[in-house]
Design an enzyme around this catalytic site. Structure first.
Site, PDB file in Angstrom:
ATOM      1  N   LYS A  21       1.188  -1.574  -0.056  1.00  0.00           N
ATOM      2  CA  LYS A  21       0.266   0.008   0.165  1.00  0.00           C
ATOM      3  C   LYS A  21       0.922   0.976  -0.242  1.00  0.00           C
ATOM      4  O   LYS A  21       0.922   2.481  -0.544  1.00  0.00           O
ATOM      5  CB  LYS A  21      -1.048  -0.340   1.103  1.00  0.00           C
ATOM      6  CG  LYS A  21      -2.158  -0.841   1.066  1.00  0.00           C
ATOM      7  CD  LYS A  21      -2.581  -0.887   2.213  1.00  0.00           C
ATOM      8  CE  LYS A  21      -3.180   0.205   3.106  1.00  0.00           C
ATOM      9  NZ  LYS A  21      -4.122  -0.369   4.400  1.00  0.00           N
ATOM     10  N   LYS A  23       3.524   1.276  -1.251  1.00  0.00           N
ATOM     11  CA  LYS A  23       4.874   1.959  -2.560  1.00  0.00           C
ATOM     12  C   LYS A  23       3.999   2.134  -3.726  1.00  0.00           C
ATOM     13  O   LYS A  23       4.211   3.272  -4.511  1.00  0.00           O
ATOM     14  CB  LYS A  23       5.632   0.829  -2.701  1.00  0.00           C
ATOM     15  CG  LYS A  23       6.405  -0.351  -1.492  1.00  0.00           C
ATOM     16  CD  LYS A  23       7.082  -1.386  -1.960  1.00  0.00           C
ATOM     17  CE  LYS A  23       8.532  -1.574  -0.733  1.00  0.00           C
ATOM     18  NZ  LYS A  23       9.005  -3.203  -1.547  1.00  0.00           N
ATOM     19  N   SER A  52     -13.087 -16.787   6.039  1.00  0.00           N
ATOM     20  CA  SER A  52     -13.542 -15.951   4.757  1.00  0.00           C
ATOM     21  C   SER A  52     -11.645 -17.283   3.772  1.00  0.00           C
ATOM     22  O   SER A  52     -12.843 -18.120   3.138  1.00  0.00           O
ATOM     23  CB  SER A  52     -12.740 -15.192   4.105  1.00  0.00           C
ATOM     24  OG  SER A  52     -14.118 -13.724   4.170  1.00  0.00           O
ATOM     25  N   LYS A 113     -15.735 -11.945 -17.079  1.00  0.00           N
ATOM     26  CA  LYS A 113     -15.911 -12.927 -16.298  1.00  0.00           C
ATOM     27  C   LYS A 113     -17.984 -12.716 -17.031  1.00  0.00           C
ATOM     28  O   LYS A 113     -18.449 -11.994 -17.262  1.00  0.00           O
ATOM     29  CB  LYS A 113     -16.609 -13.135 -14.983  1.00  0.00           C
ATOM     30  CG  LYS A 113     -15.168 -13.293 -14.296  1.00  0.00           C
ATOM     31  CD  LYS A 113     -15.303 -13.544 -13.219  1.00  0.00           C
ATOM     32  CE  LYS A 113     -13.600 -13.886 -12.875  1.00  0.00           C
ATOM     33  NZ  LYS A 113     -13.433 -14.379 -11.210  1.00  0.00           N
ATOM     34  N   GLU A 140      -2.228 -10.610  -4.363  1.00  0.00           N
ATOM     35  CA  GLU A 140      -3.099 -10.409  -5.832  1.00  0.00           C
ATOM     36  C   GLU A 140      -3.558  -9.275  -5.560  1.00  0.00           C
ATOM     37  O   GLU A 140      -4.051  -8.713  -4.003  1.00  0.00           O
ATOM     38  CB  GLU A 140      -4.730 -10.919  -5.231  1.00  0.00           C
ATOM     39  CG  GLU A 140      -5.513 -11.041  -6.841  1.00  0.00           C
ATOM     40  CD  GLU A 140      -7.022 -11.471  -6.459  1.00  0.00           C
ATOM     41  OE1 GLU A 140      -7.034 -12.196  -7.659  1.00  0.00           O
ATOM     42  OE2 GLU A 140      -7.341 -11.236  -5.635  1.00  0.00           O
ATOM     43  N   THR A 153     -18.087  -4.608  -5.467  1.00  0.00           N
ATOM     44  CA  THR A 153     -18.625  -4.240  -4.444  1.00  0.00           C
ATOM     45  C   THR A 153     -20.183  -4.934  -4.025  1.00  0.00           C
ATOM     46  O   THR A 153     -19.955  -5.205  -2.938  1.00  0.00           O
ATOM     47  CB  THR A 153     -18.330  -2.970  -3.643  1.00  0.00           C
ATOM     48  OG1 THR A 153     -17.339  -2.756  -4.010  1.00  0.00           O
ATOM     49  CG2 THR A 153     -19.052  -3.319  -2.508  1.00  0.00           C
ATOM     50  N   HIS A 156     -20.717  -8.288  -4.617  1.00  0.00           N
ATOM     51  CA  HIS A 156     -19.879  -9.618  -3.813  1.00  0.00           C
ATOM     52  C   HIS A 156     -20.903  -9.637  -2.158  1.00  0.00           C
ATOM     53  O   HIS A 156     -20.590 -10.736  -1.408  1.00  0.00           O
ATOM     54  CB  HIS A 156     -18.347  -8.343  -3.259  1.00  0.00           C
ATOM     55  CG  HIS A 156     -17.924  -9.846  -1.879  1.00  0.00           C
ATOM     56  ND1 HIS A 156     -16.668 -10.472  -2.026  1.00  0.00           N
ATOM     57  CD2 HIS A 156     -17.663  -8.926  -0.733  1.00  0.00           C
ATOM     58  CE1 HIS A 156     -17.387 -10.847  -0.510  1.00  0.00           C
ATOM     59  NE2 HIS A 156     -17.104  -9.861   0.413  1.00  0.00           N
TER      60      HIS A 156
END
Length: 264
Positions: A21, A23, A52, A113, A140, A153, A156
């Site tokens: 973060k 960087k 999760s 997708k 990731e 969002t 999800h």
């Protein structure tokens, strides 16, 4: 795995997220410092919750001793861009970095997708220096526009509510929404030069106003109370309706008065 063991296991992932973060935020600051447009709008990051992780382990039948090798998104970085063509600029920045190793890339913008999900994923190996030595963490990085992020969002949240089984009519609306978001992204890209010019103008104006505010602070500290009051009124008016030249002119007047008071 006990709670203490989980904390120990996840600690290097947390360190990786914090370092990455910093960087990527630094890259954005570097562009801004050079008065150049930054393809990075903002950066977020997170370490997956234990619940999760366990849910994904069960879903993909991953053995506990293989988690760190087979779960690629325990540490996740998300980079948001204003425009679609900024995404590949960020990808190329990442490709040139020497402090991480790219394992592979997944382009869900070209290869959308079925759900309508769009994003660019880069799976990396990142070295974290711990007290016991260096540990390479698989992480990731997701790169997407603000519109894509809003849609992802929402999807999800719905997947969480419906346990990955979103009703068919809702799936159709989500797909339509995803296509609409992408059309908006494409339209915004067509007028990006105008938007960037407006943003640059705003940044320049903000910088001048900041300099004026600093100069007024110096003026009043030197005893220029009457001038301060007069200039403060002018500044308030110019912030609303003035242009850059008028603001620069006001700054020069204040600086001349500061020089005058310094001579006394």
């Amino acid at each position: 795995m006990a709670i203490k063991q989980w904390r120990t296991f996840l600690m290097p992932y947390q360190q990786a997220v914090e370092e990455l973060k910093i960087k990527f935020k630094s890259i954005r600051r570097e562009f801004k410092f050079k008065n150049e447009y930054s393809p990075i709008e903002f950066v977020t990051g997170r370490v997956k919750e234990v619940a999760s992780i366990l849910e994904k382990v069960k879903k993909f039948n991953i053995s506990m001793d293989r988690i760190e090798f087979e779960l690629e998104d325990i540490a996740g970085i998300r980079i948001m861009c204003q425009f679609v063509d900024d995404i590949m600029k960020v990808v190329n920045i990442i490709r040139k970095r020497k402090d991480l190793t790219i394992l592979y890339e997944k382009d869900y913008i070209t290869n959308v997708k079925e759900s309508g999900y769009r994003s660019y994923h880069i799976i990396i190996k990142y070295p974290v220096n711990l007290s016991i030595g260096c540990k390479e963490i698989i992480s990731e990085i997701q790169i997407r526009t603000l519109g894509m992020n809003f849609w992802a969002t929402a999807e999800h949240s719905l997947n969480y509510k419906y346990k990955q089984h979103i009703p068919g009519n809702l799936k159709t609306k989500l797909k339509q929404a995803a296509d609409t978001v992408y059309k908006l992204d494409e339209l915004m890209t067509q007028i990006k030069d105008e938007i960037r010019d407006a943003q640059r103008l705003f940044d320049v104006k903000s910088h001048i106003v900041s300099n004026i505010t600093d100069a007024l602070t110096s003026l009043i500290s030197l005893g220029g109370i009457k001038e301060f009051t007069n200039y403060q009124i002018q500044l308030t008016t110019l912030i609303e309706i003035g242009d850059i030249n008028q603001l620069n002119s006001l700054l020069l007047k204040i600086q001349r008065d500061i020089d005058k008071y310094k001579k006394f």
